[in-house]
Motif scaffolding. Structure first.
Motif, short mmCIF file in Angstrom:
data_model
loop_
_atom_site.label_atom_id
_atom_site.label_comp_id
_atom_site.label_asym_id
_atom_site.label_seq_id
_atom_site.Cartn_x
_atom_site.Cartn_y
_atom_site.Cartn_z
N VAL A 1 46.34 26.21 37.09
CA VAL A 1 45.96 27.59 36.36
C VAL A 1 44.72 27.42 36.32
CG1 VAL A 1 46.65 29.14 35.01
CG2 VAL A 1 48.08 27.07 34.83
N THR A 2 43.88 28.61 36.99
CA THR A 2 42.48 28.74 37.29
C THR A 2 42.31 30.13 36.29
OG1 THR A 2 42.18 27.66 39.02
CG2 THR A 2 40.30 29.14 38.52
N PHE A 3 41.44 29.96 35.16
CA PHE A 3 41.31 31.05 34.22
C PHE A 3 39.79 31.47 34.48
CE2 PHE A 3 44.82 29.13 31.94
CZ PHE A 3 45.19 29.90 31.42
N TYR B 1 56.57 30.35 33.19
CA TYR B 1 55.14 30.02 32.89
C TYR B 1 54.84 31.09 31.57
CZ TYR B 1 54.59 28.13 37.25
OH TYR B 1 54.56 27.23 38.64
N ALA C 1 47.49 39.17 36.93
CA ALA C 1 47.18 38.36 36.12
C ALA C 1 48.32 37.93 35.06
CB ALA C 1 45.81 38.74 35.26
N ALA D 1 44.22 34.69 33.50
CA ALA D 1 44.95 33.53 34.65
C ALA D 1 44.62 34.19 35.96
CB ALA D 1 46.23 33.22 34.40
N SER D 2 43.75 33.78 36.69
CA SER D 2 42.99 34.41 37.98
C SER D 2 43.96 33.76 39.13
CB SER D 2 41.71 33.96 38.02
OG SER D 2 41.32 34.47 39.53
N PHE E 1 47.06 30.68 40.16
CA PHE E 1 48.20 29.43 39.65
C PHE E 1 48.53 28.84 41.01
CE2 PHE E 1 50.87 29.16 35.74
CZ PHE E 1 51.22 27.86 36.15
N PHE F 1 52.29 32.17 28.76
CA PHE F 1 50.92 32.11 28.67
C PHE F 1 50.58 32.41 27.06
CE2 PHE F 1 51.32 32.69 33.01
CZ PHE F 1 50.26 31.86 33.53
N THR G 1 39.90 25.32 35.16
CA THR G 1 41.28 25.00 35.78
C THR G 1 42.01 23.98 35.06
OG1 THR G 1 40.58 25.51 38.00
CG2 THR G 1 42.45 24.04 37.91
N TRP H 1 34.57 29.51 34.80
CA TRP H 1 36.08 29.42 35.29
C TRP H 1 36.51 28.02 34.93
CZ3 TRP H 1 38.03 33.24 38.79
CH2 TRP H 1 36.87 33.93 39.16
N VAL I 1 49.40 27.03 28.30
CA VAL I 1 50.31 27.47 29.34
C VAL I 1 51.43 26.37 29.01
CG1 VAL I 1 50.53 27.32 31.66
CG2 VAL I 1 48.49 28.03 31.00
#
Lengths: 700, 700
Positions: free
Chosen positions: A492-494, A436, A299, A325-326, A328, A438, A645, A643, A452
């Motif tokens: 990007v999925t958080f 990237y 992550a 960030a789970s 990308f 963060f 995105t 979650w 991001v």
């Protein structure tokens, strides 16, 4: 995203290099005037012990995991390749219960390894010194590429006769070639049952920016475990290699100054030192915030146990158990043989933490930043230090926390304004060409701003054209001579495990509905009405954002109410974003189906951390957030995870060549009836007498 | 937005006060260590002359306009009330042609005045000393409220018997009352033919924050010209006046510290001074940017003649002729008799510039800021100085302009990063309760970031409840005892007269369309394709943003192409936004129909500056951007204007009480194939040796 970082070389030398570089950075940091002692950190990690149940595995612990695995019977003949050794975090209940001074919950590690082409998922108990579980191939997919995989694959072309013939025919010498192994994706049964990678090559003649010099159309599909070339495709011999002119971005290589007035030095200064403290290596304390911060192999940066102090009664209150960030997802929009597969899942395939190189002081992070290292494992299971991987700094950007002026209508001459000072935790991953950035930014008013930034190099395509006769026929605009910037997306999925005043929360869709007034009811014909709907099950919380059917999205604690009866909560506030438009049945979208909605809510489940599944590489999409959510579990007044995105469509342009100015977007987590009133009402303004006295540096 | 600023008092004393306050601010600014001489400004405006055709009217010129009007025959018996005296800007062609040292195009003024209940629009030629045009009631609507209107209306209730009776019945003394005259909107023919205002009152007992103590349900409709009470409505006698407890936001009134760790001093420091210059009072030069900056009575802050220097060839290139906030629409969502009309158009009804009070050094703007005054006219036509209305500062927020790191796969150890330094022009309007912060931020990569921040006080509604039994039945959440934060929207419509490399531009919708591949064509099933559509006429450019049908929106110069054949352009990049959902036939939406789309493009027309029409007050919506656009004029390869509406839905919460933490959103104007390549490729990194040496202030 694509391609990747790191390594053909021995890790020992690399470790030495990192320690040298790391020490140099540190000595430069600690010599800053006014730099507070309390934010200094130990230079060596070898003697460290964990101080908190969520602390990452130490150097000693990783060594112990290797020792345990070495004597583990199934590995007695062949030691597997280690892809990940991570802390297997204790159960949430144990962590929440734990207080400083308490005995630790058992320290455990999760190991993802590969042996004989099979994925192994192991859990290791460091206290009882044993493997407690071991599953082989639990689902489709493999662990993320190891540094050895990447290194070996990038060498593979050079021993291939067809490849060498093709290169020679193009007039390219192998000494100028740099090959990279982007992931192959998954496109049906043909490539199942073995780990495959695509290998692409570039010329570095005349430039360190080889990304801008692709050998177009030359792509080899390589079996990662046998290094056999499964498929050789060579379609671009008529496409010239773009020239190196103007591609070098190194400062030392610039021959002339840009035609603009030079800027005087400017700096964020805090001569009394920053206001934050880092305790026990990972606990960050600043203003009204306390959280646990750590580097993560996959992550990149993980924020845990986020608590904010109520500015009225001093109570430290839970906000978020874990945020990171789970996944990308980066799909490119070109069907060519050498492009169709480019649909990277950078966290699960390459690792955002694995791809993070040391941050550059003064340029990646301002003066007075505190730097934190990451400790991961090499393919042979040894600890490996990523120095200066995270920085932490206090920011003042000239912004206003709140203000009000009152004019002359009343007797009051009011000029009240408060400067906004924030705390930023930053990490930058260089996943091959792309960088990237963060940022997790904490505000004293309780808001968390997650951003991001995208920079680095485009993934470009060679083209026969200097001038595009019909750009609509191409997969992206011409951005330099013989170079197309292929259209692509970034998602990007958080994972946001919000715990508002405790674990049991509900997700509320506060929908703004247009209502019409009755005739004679009002001179107004219409108005908006906020209607609250509590999501009962997961499907109620699969949200696509709509400009013309807007909602606020609240995570609330239904059992904790303000004095006025409002449930305490936080809302997620999307900023600019983009949605994935690919067919749901398209293989990349199937694997990244977690981008089918912008928001999801799932019940907390320790095994559901990675939106693309634990084993992402060549996965078929059978273990994604979208699959979990389809179970439609109950999520009301439960321990739930939000979650979100964040998306970017990227149509490249000339300005992105040869390196891209940073593009940034983000979202906010914002208190909503969490505090009884504005928590920074009593904040002090800045006074001239408190500010530093500065002079230009003594240097000429 | 609502209510308003300023004034029951004589303007002379006010002018004196401002000069004193202004001088104080200035002396505090110029005493800052290292503050560059070149950014100092004259303390007195009375001797100033214009230096540029776009410079606002000077003190002397406003005096001359008054003199011309005084001897103008139609006003020989009665001098009208002056609502606006503004520079009537020369034709664009003349401005573009003008070079420093050239004779000026004739200096002209536009005057909006009121006489005998009629709107007068006059043009005055300052050189030939005459009125060149004079139109009475050109359309529906009146000029913005004057300071006298506001002052008189706020006094009106006190001589009204019904009002005094009602107040007495509520147990409120008139000495604790503050009344404000929010605009009445327009709701059909009943209130046409006369200027009306609504008057609302608040109690200031125990607090300067009277906004939190509304006398709910008491509203008088007042004829602004006769001060006659047209309608008296008194519905809220059973609603208590909310208590003053915890409403005071003054720093000096805070009895205790907030429960959080105090922050050490932090400052943006530049001991060699800021890098920008302000020449001739209004020309700002910084890095690669040159633009004209001025304060405006209505728009607040106007940026003109924006040019960026090409970092490769040094050419100064046109980007934008004029950019400003044209209108600010704020509808509330409550049908009650005392609420339905609240649908403010803050620029046209009150004036964003008129509502701007002096910025607070160190708190509204950082150290080393440069402050600019506004010069407007009083109702009797005298010049009036708004001191420190705009600030200009260089920002370094710890952000990254671009970066790339390269790992160990190649022989390169690359750590290239560049800090982001920007220039910000800021203005804050306090339109009654609300404070609006406008930032125009310029980046060296050619990007312009426009941001709007909302702070100040909510417009709240009294309520019988301490605890809401059913909040869904109310028009907003309970945010304190007896206080509802009524749901509302904010829409800021920007006029962006882009001139990309010259005046004639086209608007291109670069639509990302999902395409499906043919069976056997590719393992991929779908991809996105960027399709460019040039807008031919205005209706092609009435754009509603769509997450699932996304586009980029480019302003291009079709006659100016890059070496690669791409037209030079800028794109508008929306951030988080909101759309107006009201019925198009609802009177407020009809008047603010410019919010029916997020984007519009119109042919340049000097008379089409104000999205809500030149005369906005009580307008019927017959002169809005939406009306102009319906003419569907040709906009291809023409001098065109881009309009963008930034929106916020606001469902209040407890944290917004008693003063709101700033909420910010914005949009970007971003070069797209405007430069041949990344214009900051050659930018220098920051070096430790160049940074300042600071020590804590000497004060204890």
């Amino acid at each position: 995203m694509e391609k990747t970082s790191c390594l053909h070389f021995c890790f020992i030398s690399c470790l030495v290099l990192f320690i040298i570089v790391g020490s140099w950075y540190r000595s430069s940091i600690s010599s800053l005037p006014g730099y507070s002692l309390q934010t200094q950190k130990p230079i060596y990690h070898s003697a460290e012990t964990p101080h908190h149940p969520l602390d990452p595995l130490t150097v000693k612990e990783i060594n112990r995991v290797r020792t345990i695995l070495s004597s583990y019977e199934p590995f007695s003949f062949t030691f597997p390749t280690i892809h990940t050794i991570l802390l297997d975090e204790p159960d949430k209940v144990q962590v929440l219960k734990w207080r400083k001074g308490d005995p630790f919950p058992p320290r455990k590690a999760q190991v993802l390894a590969l042996l004989n082409g099979q994925s192994h998922v192991l859990n290791v108990d460091l206290d009882s010194i044993r493997v407690t579980s071991h599953v082989i191939n639990p689902r489709s997919g493999y662990p993320m590429l190891s540094m050895d995989d990447i290194s070996a694959a990038s060498e593979a072309p050079f021993s291939n006769a067809e490849f060498n013939k093709s290169i020679a025919a193009r007039g390219v010498s192998s000494s100028e070639l740099i090959c990279l192994p982007p992931s192959a994706g998954w496109f049906g049964p043909n490539e199942e049952g073995k780990r495959v990678v695509k290998v692409l090559c570039f010329s570095n003649q005349g430039t360190p920016n080889f990304y801008m010099r692709p050998i177009e159309g030359l792509v080899m599909t390589v079996d990662l475990d046998t290094m056999e070339v499964l498929k050789f495709s060579d379609t671009g011999r008529d496409i010239p290699i773009p020239k190196s002119t103007d591609t070098d971005y190194w400062y030392t290589a610039q021959k002339k100054e840009p035609q603009m007035e030079p800027l005087n030095p400017i700096s964020i200064e805090q001569p009394k030192g920053p206001s934050f403290r880092v305790e026990d290596g990972h606990i960050v304390k600043w203003a009204n915030w306390v959280f646990h911060l750590k580097a993560d192999h996959r992550a990149g940066l993980v924020i845990s146990r986020v608590m904010v102090r109520d500015s009225e009664n001093g109570e430290l209150r839970d906000v978020m158990y874990k945020g990171f960030a789970s996944e990308f997802f980066v799909p490119y929009m070109d069907l060519d043989e050498s492009w169709y597969f480019k649909s990277y899942m950078d966290a699960g395939e390459f690792g955002l933490g694995m791809s993070a190189l040391p941050l550059v002081p003064l340029n990646d992070c301002p003066r007075h930043s505190y730097y934190m290292d990451g400790i991961f494992a090499t393919p042979d299971g040894n600890p490996f230090v990523h120095p200066n991987m995270i920085c932490l700094f206090e920011r003042y950007a000239g912004d206003i926390s709140w203000r009000h002026s009152e004019g002359l209508l009343t007797d009051f001459q009011i000029r009240e304004a408060r400067p906004k000072v924030t705390l930023v935790a930053r990490m930058a991953a260089s996943v091959g060409n792309y960088d990237y950035i963060f940022d997790w930014e904490f505000q004293t008013d309780g808001l968390i701003n997650v951003k991001v930034g995208l920079s680095g190099m485009l993934m470009v395509k060679g083209s026969p054209y200097h001038q595009a006769p019909n750009q609509d026929a191409m997969s992206g605009p011409l951005i330099s001579e013989n170079l197309i910037g292929v259209v692509h997306d970034h998602f990007v999925t958080f994972h946001l495990d919000m715990d508002i005043d405790g674990a049991n929360n509900s997700f509320v869709n506060v929908n703004l509905v247009k209502e019409r007034s009755l005739p004679e009811e009002s001179p107004r014909k219409s108005y908006l009405k906020a209607k609250r709907k509590i999501a009962k099950t997961e499907k109620d919380a699969q949200i696509k954002l709509k400009l013309y059917d807007p909602s606020e999205f609240h995570m609330i604690n239904p059992s904790k109410r303000s004095r006025l009866g409002n449930p305490t909560g936080y809302k997620i506030v999307p900023g600019g974003t983009a949605a994935s438009l690919l067919d749901h049945s398209d293989p990349p979208q199937l694997r990244s189906a977690f981008t089918n909605s912008q928001i999801w809510v799932t019940p907390y489940n320790k095994s559901e951390q990675w939106a693309g599944g634990l084993l992402t590489y060549q996965s078929r999409g059978d273990d994604t957030l979208a699959v979990w959510s389809e179970r439609d579990r109950s999520i009301e007044n439960k321990d739930i995870v939000l979650w979100y995105t964040l998306g970017f469509h990227h149509i490249p342009c000339q300005e992105d060549f040869p390196v891209m100015p940073t593009v940034t977007s983000g979202f906010e987590l914002k208190p909503v009836n969490f505090f009884e009133s504005n928590p920074i009402l009593r904040a002090a303004p800045a006074f001239e007498k408190d500010l530093p006295v500065c002079r230009p540096s003594a240097s000429p």
